[in-house]
Design a protein around this motif. Sequence first.
Motif, mmCIF file in Angstrom:
data_model
loop_
_atom_site.group_PDB
_atom_site.id
_atom_site.type_symbol
_atom_site.label_atom_id
_atom_site.label_comp_id
_atom_site.label_asym_id
_atom_site.label_seq_id
_atom_site.Cartn_x
_atom_site.Cartn_y
_atom_site.Cartn_z
ATOM 1 N N ILE A 1 101.183 60.672 -29.239
ATOM 2 C CA ILE A 1 101.618 61.534 -30.506
ATOM 3 C C ILE A 1 102.121 60.582 -31.452
ATOM 4 C CG2 ILE A 1 102.625 63.419 -31.367
ATOM 5 C CD1 ILE A 1 101.680 65.117 -28.752
ATOM 6 N N THR B 1 100.299 57.720 -32.724
ATOM 7 C CA THR B 1 99.215 58.220 -33.610
ATOM 8 C C THR B 1 99.695 58.525 -34.874
ATOM 9 O OG1 THR B 1 97.771 58.812 -31.893
ATOM 10 C CG2 THR B 1 97.406 59.730 -34.023
ATOM 11 N N THR B 2 101.084 59.261 -34.890
ATOM 12 C CA THR B 2 101.588 59.852 -36.037
ATOM 13 C C THR B 2 102.232 58.790 -36.998
ATOM 14 O OG1 THR B 2 103.613 60.440 -34.977
ATOM 15 C CG2 THR B 2 102.048 62.155 -35.361
ATOM 16 N N CYS C 1 107.642 53.022 -40.375
ATOM 17 C CA CYS C 1 106.428 53.594 -39.517
ATOM 18 C C CYS C 1 106.304 52.523 -38.171
ATOM 19 C CB CYS C 1 105.401 53.707 -40.585
ATOM 20 S SG CYS C 1 105.146 54.942 -41.735
ATOM 21 N N ALA D 1 101.092 57.645 -40.763
ATOM 22 C CA ALA D 1 102.041 57.601 -41.651
ATOM 23 C C ALA D 1 102.123 56.481 -42.619
ATOM 24 C CB ALA D 1 103.670 57.821 -41.141
ATOM 25 N N ALA E 1 92.796 58.894 -35.264
ATOM 26 C CA ALA E 1 93.686 59.718 -34.354
ATOM 27 C C ALA E 1 92.826 60.831 -33.758
ATOM 28 C CB ALA E 1 94.776 60.225 -35.536
#
Length: 339
Positions: A296, A299-300, A135, A304, A269
């Motif tokens: 994106i 943030t993802t 991550c 995660a 987010a």
Amino acid sequence: MVARTEAGSSTKEVVGVVSFYMVAAILMVTVNKWAMLSSSVPVFLLFCQLAVAAVLLMASHLAGLCSFPRWDWKTVRKLCPMIALNVLGLVFNNLCLHYVDASFYQVARGLVLPFAIAVAVVTNQGAPSPKAAVCCVWITIGFGIGVLLDQHSTVVRKGPSFIGIAFGILSSVTTAIHSITIKDSLPHVNHSALHLAWYANVLSSLAMIPTIVLAGEVPGVYALFLDDSQLRRFLWGCLVTGVVGFLICVAGVLSIKVTSPVTHMVSAAARGAIQTLLSVWLFRDIISRSRAASIIVITTGSIAYTWVKHREGNRPPSTRPRQPKEDETRLLEKEAEEV
């Protein structure tokens, strides 16, 4: 019967606190950028913000809304390392926002979490699991997309400021180290996030005075007081951002008490997306494909990572390392995950 959710709080409490925190956080970045557009003294602006927040905290104490401990110089000396890092982080953060678009701010400070993990490893706080490490690599890739590809975008009028990016990286590093020092500082204030916020605001505002001199802003401050119209705009900016800073302090403490790290990261987010849209509307920022992709990916990756840590924290006690106190864990994670 009222439904109970995370941390033993009702659904209404969680929704209310998350909404309050999101609004306060969005307002903080937005009004900070607005104030800086007409100011050439970002460090002095930060001093005024901290001073206003400290005054409001004192007013809350006098009004009986909250209770702070008596001033203890022994505690102050023990908190000095955390305060020094807090001041550096705030200064680098404001300078980053001063030099980059509001829409690029989330990208410029995108390495907070990877740096926090690196500092934890170096200081023997524990190595991340393979999934958590993946991550962090994903977040770093997102940062690279925003910094490298945005330079060549034909949509954005000009690429991001390298000075702003440098301050963003410095802000990420100091914030990461600061998140570790919080762990050592909390015992000095009986593990109270509110008491720590009180000391941090007052001491950081005092530490800003010599920082203004070191930053070379004394001539700019002097010129500011010679221009009545500019001074009036500046004071309004200080008042608004100081009040919002106070709200951030309150919202952060409530968020630590009521929500879980997963809920906080999901709300962060959503806040980042709304903040980006607001920057397009208010400051006429342009979002390139690379900039949008970077936000994106970062943030993802952050969501995660938080989910992985949440799953690891739900393992049976015999299969996971000893965790610090609940409030301490949440404060550390919120400090590290905030981008």
